[in-house]
Design a protein around this motif. Structure first.
Motif, PDB file in Angstrom:
ATOM      1  N   ASP A  54       0.847  -1.192   0.000  1.00 12.47           N
ATOM      2  CA  ASP A  54       0.000   0.000   0.000  1.00 12.47           C
ATOM      3  C   ASP A  54       0.878   1.236   0.000  1.00 12.47           C
ATOM      4  O   ASP A  54       1.519   1.555   1.003  1.00 12.47           O
ATOM      5  CB  ASP A  54      -0.906  -0.014   1.234  1.00 12.47           C
ATOM      6  N   SER A  56      -0.291   4.308  -0.649  1.00 14.02           N
ATOM      7  CA  SER A  56      -1.117   5.492  -0.431  1.00 14.02           C
ATOM      8  C   SER A  56      -0.681   6.185   0.861  1.00 14.02           C
ATOM      9  O   SER A  56       0.222   5.719   1.568  1.00 14.02           O
ATOM     10  CB  SER A  56      -2.595   5.090  -0.322  1.00 14.02           C
ATOM     11  N   GLU A  57      -1.332   7.278   1.184  1.00  9.26           N
ATOM     12  CA  GLU A  57      -0.999   7.993   2.413  1.00  9.26           C
ATOM     13  C   GLU A  57      -1.243   7.146   3.652  1.00  9.26           C
ATOM     14  O   GLU A  57      -0.586   7.321   4.676  1.00  9.26           O
ATOM     15  CB  GLU A  57      -1.835   9.281   2.506  1.00  9.26           C
ATOM     16  N   LYS A  58      -2.165   6.197   3.571  1.00 12.39           N
ATOM     17  CA  LYS A  58      -2.472   5.343   4.729  1.00 12.39           C
ATOM     18  C   LYS A  58      -1.340   4.381   5.055  1.00 12.39           C
ATOM     19  O   LYS A  58      -1.119   4.044   6.215  1.00 12.39           O
ATOM     20  CB  LYS A  58      -3.756   4.554   4.477  1.00 12.39           C
ATOM     21  N   ARG A  59      -0.632   3.887   4.021  1.00 12.84           N
ATOM     22  CA  ARG A  59       0.501   2.965   4.192  1.00 12.84           C
ATOM     23  C   ARG A  59       0.162   1.813   5.141  1.00 12.84           C
ATOM     24  O   ARG A  59       0.872   1.512   6.111  1.00 12.84           O
ATOM     25  CB  ARG A  59       1.734   3.720   4.694  1.00 12.84           C
ATOM     26  N   THR A  60      -0.942   1.152   4.866  1.00 11.67           N
ATOM     27  CA  THR A  60      -1.424   0.098   5.756  1.00 11.67           C
ATOM     28  C   THR A  60      -0.496  -1.119   5.817  1.00 11.67           C
ATOM     29  O   THR A  60      -0.614  -1.933   6.737  1.00 11.67           O
ATOM     30  CB  THR A  60      -2.820  -0.368   5.319  1.00 11.67           C
ATOM     31  N   LYS A  62       2.903  -0.865   5.866  1.00  8.61           N
ATOM     32  CA  LYS A  62       4.245  -0.414   6.274  1.00  8.61           C
ATOM     33  C   LYS A  62       4.849  -1.301   7.365  1.00  8.61           C
ATOM     34  O   LYS A  62       6.042  -1.634   7.312  1.00  8.61           O
ATOM     35  CB  LYS A  62       4.205   1.039   6.758  1.00  8.61           C
ATOM     36  N   ASP A 102       6.618   4.206  -7.392  1.00  8.21           N
ATOM     37  CA  ASP A 102       6.476   3.683  -6.021  1.00  8.21           C
ATOM     38  C   ASP A 102       7.077   2.303  -5.816  1.00  8.21           C
ATOM     39  O   ASP A 102       6.850   1.669  -4.774  1.00  8.21           O
ATOM     40  CB  ASP A 102       5.004   3.639  -5.590  1.00  8.21           C
TER      41      ASP A 102
END
Length: 516
Positions: A54, A56-60, A62, A102
């Motif tokens: 992921d 995106s800004e959420k970076r689930t 990470k 990315d």
């Protein structure tokens, strides 16, 4: 290495000399512990590839990426992380240039200029678990595995120990003594979220059931009681527990500033907290065993040498793999109950091969209804998987997954009681309070095994009436499942014949033996 063990992936040139790699979706958070554990084995420190990251800004994803990257760096190997779906990284067509946005190779952005299709031996979730099981057959869990679940310097561990002790004091939870021996009950509630998996394996009334079982378990030496604390559920902390403990631990930034250690990851800190609380000092244990519904964190306990009770649904997807971790070598008992508790649970086509029996999945729309050699069910679930995969039905899926779980059936509660007591007497020195008429216990306790078991207190009861009541309780659950076979909203997607094969005939056969 046989060609049949190899798969082709689009990878950077840096991987061209790699014979084997670890590969999985970064979304599979629970399985990161299996890959991390396998990475610690001698000669198995392979490079890493993660797809579906992921970005995106959420970076689930990470936490998963960081935890596995940390171990890969320690092994001086490469890691390649991409947001691509599995069919892109393993497809025949070269990924388009725009897809390299990315992408990450060894911590740096990757432009894809030297991308090539390489054939490598892939170790995914199942193969990683098998590596661990094979390495543990002779002498139990290898030391390097439990040490590798939290890769921290001694200085950082000392700093954390001081913090952890203070946190437990704030919770007013103290180490075990001659009056109490503690089990940690783990709450899981992620399955019923829109992005969650296996709503069936959320805890439901599991913790209250575990507390009730502990309350009625005979004491050790007549004075030491079995105590239960919980984790994972904020409001449970008000009863007796550590709630969402990860929110109380020192942050990565605080650790780096205080100890100077770089590359510390959030998941390494969380793992060490659990190890510290149970295994760091045998004379100062806050809990001796962990119990909960099947999940990644339950496997983490196992990989750190903490006695574990993992509860799953018999015939469900994934149970075969987790069976590899049951037994004395892992100090673990697996329990399999029979009656699905969530409304989205049903049998689906076996993905391995259509000639194999169907398996339960939750939610059912993640698989196809059983067909071909798997015996066509007379009624299939509605809405159908095809209908639910349409974007317009996203809210419908969310609504269906969010439905509350039913309580464990009375006989399934008995199955859990047998497994939990067995684990206590096998792995934490508790007195014998459960016996089997067969003379031994398997590593996995199912409904079948529980039928042949009895509790120490049963010896003072009217045996005939006791068995009659249990048989009736057992049959009641089976008849409840059968009654729903022809309702498209509740059917298990089995034919009458296959239902009898899976449930009714084993019940009749077992109870005939028990009553002899």
């Amino acid at each position: 290495m046989g060609e049949e063990n190899k798969k082709s992936l689009w990878l950077p040139e840096a991987f061209k000399d790699e014979g084997s790699i670890y590969f999985m979706s970064a979304k599979h958070r629970g399985d990161m512990y299996h890959l991390r554990a396998a990475m610690q084995l001698e000669g198995k420190g392979y490079s890493l590839v993660l797809c579906e990251a992921d970005m995106s800004e959420k970076r689930t994803t990470k936490d998963t990426e960081d935890y596995l990257k940390h171990s890969t760096r320690r092994n001086k190997k490469h890691f390649f992380i991409v947001p691509w779906a599995n069919n892109i990284i393993r497809g025949e067509k070269k990924p388009e240039e725009k897809r390299f946005h990315d992408c990450c190779l060894d911590g740096n952005t990757y432009d894809g200029k030297d991308i090539q299709r390489l054939s490598l031996r892939i170790y995914g979730e199942f193969d990683s678990t098998k590596l661990i099981a094979d390495a543990s057959k002779s002498n139990g869990l290898p030391k390097q595995i439990w040490e590798g679940m939290f890769l921290l310097t001694n200085g950082t561990k000392e700093y954390l120990q001081s913090s952890f002790k203070t946190i437990f004091e704030e919770w007013k939870i103290y180490p075990d003594n001659e009056r109490k021996s503690t089990i940690l009950a783990v709450n899981r509630e992620t399955g019923r979220s829109i992005d969650g998996v296996y709503p069936e394996l959320d805890t439901g009334n599991g913790i209250s059931m575990i507390r009730a079982i502990a309350e009625k378990t005979p004491k050790l030496n007549g004075k030491c009681k079995l105590s239960v604390i919980s984790c994972g559920l904020a409001e449970e902390k008000q009863i007796s527990g550590i709630g969402e403990y990860w929110k109380k631990l020192p942050t990565v930034k605080q650790i780096e500033e205080s100890t100077g250690e770089k590359d510390v990851t959030k998941r390494d800190v969380e793992a060490y907290f659990l190890y510290y609380a149970s295994q760091e000092n045998e004379k100062s244990q806050y809990f001796k065993m962990a119990i909960g519904l099947r999940s990644g964190v339950m496997d983490l306990f196992t990989f750190m040498g903490i006695p574990t009770v993992s509860i799953g649904l018999r015939n469900m997807v994934g149970e075969e793999r987790h069976a590899l971790l049951a037994g004395k070598g892992f100090k673990r008992v697996n329990i399999q109950y029979d009656t699905p508790r969530h409304s989205t649970t049903a049998y689906v086509k076996n993905r391995v091969d259509r000639i194999y029996p169907p398996l339960l999945n939750s939610p059912y729309w993640d698989g196809d209804a059983p067909t071909d050699f798997q015996i066509v069910s007379s009624v299939k679930r509605t809405p159908t998987p095809k209908e639910l995969k349409k974007k317009i039905n996203k809210n419908k899926k969310k609504e269906m997954k969010a439905v509350e779980l039913k309580s464990f059936s009375p006989f399934d509660e008995y199955v859990v009681k047998i497994g939990m007591r067995l684990a206590c007497q096998e792995y934490i020195g508790w007195p014998i309070s459960v016996k089997s008429t067969t003379g031994s216990f398997p590593d996995i306790i199912t409904t079948h095994d529980a039928r042949f078991c009895y509790l120490s207190e049963d010896e003072d009861e009217n045996v005939g009436k006791l068995l009659s009541d249990r048989k009736r309780m057992d049959l009641s659950s089976i008849m409840g499942l059968r009654a729903n076979l022809h309702d498209p909203q509740t059917t298990l997607q089995l034919s009458e014949d296959q239902f009898s094969e899976f449930y009714q005939r084993p019940h009749e056969k077992d109870w005939k033996k028990v009553e002899r």
